[in-house]
Design a protein around this motif. Structure first.
Motif, PDB file in Angstrom:
ATOM      1  N   ARG A 143       0.838  -1.203   0.000  1.00 38.94           N
ATOM      2  CA  ARG A 143       0.000   0.000   0.000  1.00 38.94           C
ATOM      3  C   ARG A 143       0.875   1.256   0.000  1.00 38.94           C
ATOM      4  O   ARG A 143       2.041   1.230   0.400  1.00 38.94           O
ATOM      5  N   ASP A 144       0.260   2.365  -0.420  1.00 36.84           N
ATOM      6  CA  ASP A 144       0.876   3.680  -0.268  1.00 36.84           C
ATOM      7  C   ASP A 144       0.403   4.245   1.073  1.00 36.84           C
ATOM      8  O   ASP A 144      -0.797   4.438   1.292  1.00 36.84           O
ATOM      9  N   LEU A 148       0.538   6.882   4.471  1.00 37.88           N
ATOM     10  CA  LEU A 148       0.796   8.220   5.013  1.00 37.88           C
ATOM     11  C   LEU A 148       0.703   8.145   6.538  1.00 37.88           C
ATOM     12  O   LEU A 148      -0.310   7.684   7.078  1.00 37.88           O
ATOM     13  N   SER A 163      -4.810   9.834  -2.419  1.00 38.11           N
ATOM     14  CA  SER A 163      -3.426   9.452  -2.726  1.00 38.11           C
ATOM     15  C   SER A 163      -2.953   8.226  -1.948  1.00 38.11           C
ATOM     16  O   SER A 163      -1.967   7.595  -2.338  1.00 38.11           O
ATOM     17  N   PHE A 164      -3.642   7.883  -0.863  1.00 40.38           N
ATOM     18  CA  PHE A 164      -3.113   6.845   0.020  1.00 40.38           C
ATOM     19  C   PHE A 164      -4.172   5.788   0.314  1.00 40.38           C
ATOM     20  O   PHE A 164      -5.354   6.100   0.509  1.00 40.38           O
ATOM     21  N   ILE A 202      -3.665   5.243   5.972  1.00 39.67           N
ATOM     22  CA  ILE A 202      -3.256   6.469   6.673  1.00 39.67           C
ATOM     23  C   ILE A 202      -3.298   6.201   8.172  1.00 39.67           C
ATOM     24  O   ILE A 202      -4.241   5.586   8.682  1.00 39.67           O
TER      25      ILE A 202
END
Length: 346
Positions: free
Chosen positions: A36-37, A39, A97-98, A101
């Motif tokens: 995953r991306d 934050l 974007s994520f 988080i």
């Protein structure tokens, strides 16, 4: 936004319990971070971001403190990780974007804490997960006791407010309780087995919890299971006994210091009483001397008055003699051999 206050977890500079308390949240979230991306909002010194980065595709940590970000960059130079100085109410990334988080122990520090939830909602992808933690206001207030409210916290939550608030921003949310608990472990020496955990039961209510951990999403939540984090497998009972022995030694030292302080205090008190007695005796002597001096002054005043009186008498007598010597009848008597003989030098 709250400014950097110094209330940071720095690796190697906090006790083991506090370190484990913070790391356990990242360990919980890391199970969902693979590919995953990620934050990490309020990343602080970056240790948690680095933990998530172990399996994440990319990991980004943001914090309002430039000092904390500089520490993170220098200590965790991972190829898939970046750190950025930014406030939680204005995060410089585009929408969605994520896919994961985190915001652990951040929301209670913010005046505009709703902006944190709005930003997380904006930045989270439709199928993403948002993890947010905060201390339980009821327990936290009780546990701080005489220390009073935490000066770094601007808004604390009880269970119901936290749960209700999360649903305002995320249609799917669940609030888990984070507590420290007693456990027994069975494990091999110097090797590793897969871990299976069992919580036989639970007691208390959300009001008794230490922390709350919110798991939120814009879509259906994944299947959640209870998670048990053990920072270090060891004989905690033995370590506790050693800790008690160390505390006992410290207590003995403290008692010895206390006894010495009492001895010095008693000695100084005795000396002070002796000084007070001496001062009282001196005061009595001064008062007695003062009376003697007063009598002497009166005697001097009397003597001086007598001298003045006799001087005036002598001066008057001298004038009379001068008049007598100047009298022509007296001088005539002297020529005739009559009257008293007066020395001419007088």
């Amino acid at each position: 936004m709250t400014e950097f206050t110094g209330e940071r977890v720095v690796p190697g500079q906090v006790n083991e319990d506090l370190w484990a308390e913070h790391m356990s949240r990242y360990a919980f979230a890391a199970r969902f971070a693979a590919a995953r991306d990620v934050l990490d909002i309020g990343c602080g010194t970056g240790y948690g971001t680095a933990e998530l980065a172990q399996t994440a595709r990319t990991a980004h940590g943001i914090d309002i403190s430039a000092d904390a970000v500089a520490y993170a960059e220098s200590h965790y130079p991972l190829t898939n990780t970046t750190f950025l100085t930014a406030p939680a109410n204005n995060i410089p990334f585009t929408n969605a974007s994520f896919s994961l988080i985190t915001a652990f122990e951040v929301i209670e520090h913010l005046v505009d804490w709703r902006e944190l939830l709005r930003e997380a909602s904006r930045l989270l992808s439709p199928d993403g997960l948002f993890f947010v933690s905060t201390p339980n206001k009821l327990y936290y207030t009780e546990s701080r006791g005489v220390e009073g409210p935490n000066p770094y916290h601007t808004h604390e939550f009880d269970y119901e407010e936290f749960r209700t608030t999360l649903t305002e921003y995320f249609p799917q949310s669940a609030v888990l309780l984070q507590n420290r608990m007693e456990a027994f472990a069975f494990y091999p020496h110097a090797t590793y087995f897969p871990v299976e955990a069992q919580i036989a039961g639970s007691r208390g209510t959300p009001d008794d919890a230490h922390f709350f951990l919110g798991v939120c999403s814009h879509s259906e939540l994944p299947s959640l299971q209870s998670f048990l984090y053990v920072p270090r497998a060891s004989n905690v009972l033995k370590e506790r006994e050693h800790h008690i022995q160390a505390l006992t030694a410290e207590l003995a030292t403290a008692r010895a210091e206390r006894d010495e302080i009492i001895r010095v205090h008693d000695e100084q008190t005795h000396h002070l009483h002796a000084q007070n007695r001496w001062a009282k005796d001196l005061d009595r002597q001064l008062k007695a001397t003062g009376k003697d001096l007063e009598s002497a002054v009166k005697a001097l005043d009397t003597a001086e008055a007598t001298v003045i009186e006799r001087t005036l008498w002598a001066q008057g007598l001298d004038r009379q003699l001068v008049q007598v010597k100047a009298s022509r009848w007296v001088r005539l008597g002297w020529k005739l051999g009559l009257g008293p003989k007066i020395d001419s030098d007088v």
